[in-house]
Design a protein around this motif. Structure first.
Motif, PDB file in Angstrom:
ATOM      1  N   GLU A   5       0.829  -1.143  -0.039  1.00 31.80           N
ATOM      2  CA  GLU A   5       0.034   0.038  -0.074  1.00 31.80           C
ATOM      3  C   GLU A   5       0.774   1.199  -0.016  1.00 31.80           C
ATOM      4  N   HIS A   6       1.861   1.482   0.827  1.00 32.34           N
ATOM      5  CA  HIS A   6       2.898   2.365   0.813  1.00 32.34           C
ATOM      6  C   HIS A   6       4.194   1.952   1.688  1.00 32.34           C
ATOM      7  N   LEU A   7       5.138   2.705   1.441  1.00 39.44           N
ATOM      8  CA  LEU A   7       6.183   2.566   2.228  1.00 39.44           C
ATOM      9  C   LEU A   7       6.663   3.844   2.995  1.00 39.44           C
ATOM     10  N   ILE A  52       4.125   6.846  -0.915  1.00 38.49           N
ATOM     11  CA  ILE A  52       5.139   6.979   0.028  1.00 38.49           C
ATOM     12  C   ILE A  52       4.689   7.867   1.274  1.00 38.49           C
ATOM     13  N   GLU A  53       4.811   7.614   2.412  1.00 39.91           N
ATOM     14  CA  GLU A  53       4.261   8.121   3.697  1.00 39.91           C
ATOM     15  C   GLU A  53       5.723   8.884   4.360  1.00 39.91           C
ATOM     16  N   LEU A  54       5.764   9.975   4.484  1.00 40.39           N
ATOM     17  CA  LEU A  54       6.771  10.446   5.384  1.00 40.39           C
ATOM     18  C   LEU A  54       6.144  10.798   6.573  1.00 40.39           C
ATOM     19  N   ILE A 126       6.027  -4.252   9.692  1.00 43.68           N
ATOM     20  CA  ILE A 126       4.865  -4.461   8.760  1.00 43.68           C
ATOM     21  C   ILE A 126       3.761  -3.993   9.155  1.00 43.68           C
ATOM     22  N   GLU A 127       2.957  -3.067   8.322  1.00 48.43           N
ATOM     23  CA  GLU A 127       1.705  -2.467   8.787  1.00 48.43           C
ATOM     24  C   GLU A 127       0.779  -3.034   7.774  1.00 48.43           C
ATOM     25  N   LEU A 128      -0.237  -3.562   8.363  1.00 51.84           N
ATOM     26  CA  LEU A 128      -1.627  -3.944   7.647  1.00 51.84           C
ATOM     27  C   LEU A 128      -2.500  -2.747   7.593  1.00 51.84           C
TER      28      LEU A 128
HETATM   29 ZN    ZN Z   1       2.153   3.829   7.203  1.00 50.56          ZN
END
Ligand code: ZN
Length: 144
Positions: A5-7, A52-54, A126-128
């Motif tokens: 989904e994102h990094l 991408i999530e900062l 790891i994020e679900l």
């Molecule tokens: Zn996240």
């Protein structure tokens, strides 16, 4: 798991890193969101179909502050989109993974999230995440 989904990238300064990633990706972030329960301020970028999530810490005891203290800035987690987060958490638990959350909680970007401990996943946090269909959880209140 449906897709990445994102990094998530831990940064010291969202302002400075927004400029850096804008140059890197050739596009500006499309939103900034604070998740008070996690002690973070986030910004999101699109790169083709990917995101991408900062993440910037908003308090000294934020997990992001602790991460940067230990490891410095850099890739913090990989998030996977799932259709049914509760079922996926149960599946992973049965496979022997250690979950950091007993129940899903509200994360950034209108998602229910839960984390898998990096010690049980080759050092990778790891994020679900599961898209929330309505602005609030079933029942109305945020889960924390
Ligand atoms: Zn996240």
């Amino acid at each position: 798991m449906n897709k990445i989904e994102h990094l998530g990238v831990a940064v010291k300064s969202l302002e400075a890193s927004n400029l850096l990633f804008e140059k890197l990706l050739g596009a500006a972030h499309y939103k900034i969101e604070e998740v008070a329960s996690e002690g973070v301020r986030t910004s999101f970028f699109k790169c083709g179909p990917n995101k991408i999530e900062l993440l910037e810490a908003t308090s000294e005891d934020s997990p992001i502050a602790e991460f940067i203290e230990k490891k410095g800035e850099g890739v913090h987690h990989v998030a996977f989109a799932v259709g049914d987060i509760v079922a996926e958490m149960e599946r992973l638990k049965n496979e022997g993974f250690t979950l950091l959350n007993e129940v899903p909680k509200k994360g950034a970007d209108n998602k229910l999230v839960a984390f898998v401990h990096p010690k049980s996943a080759n050092g990778m946090l790891i994020e679900l995440c599961q898209e929330i269909p309505s602005p609030t959880l079933p029942g109305g209140e945020e889960v924390s």
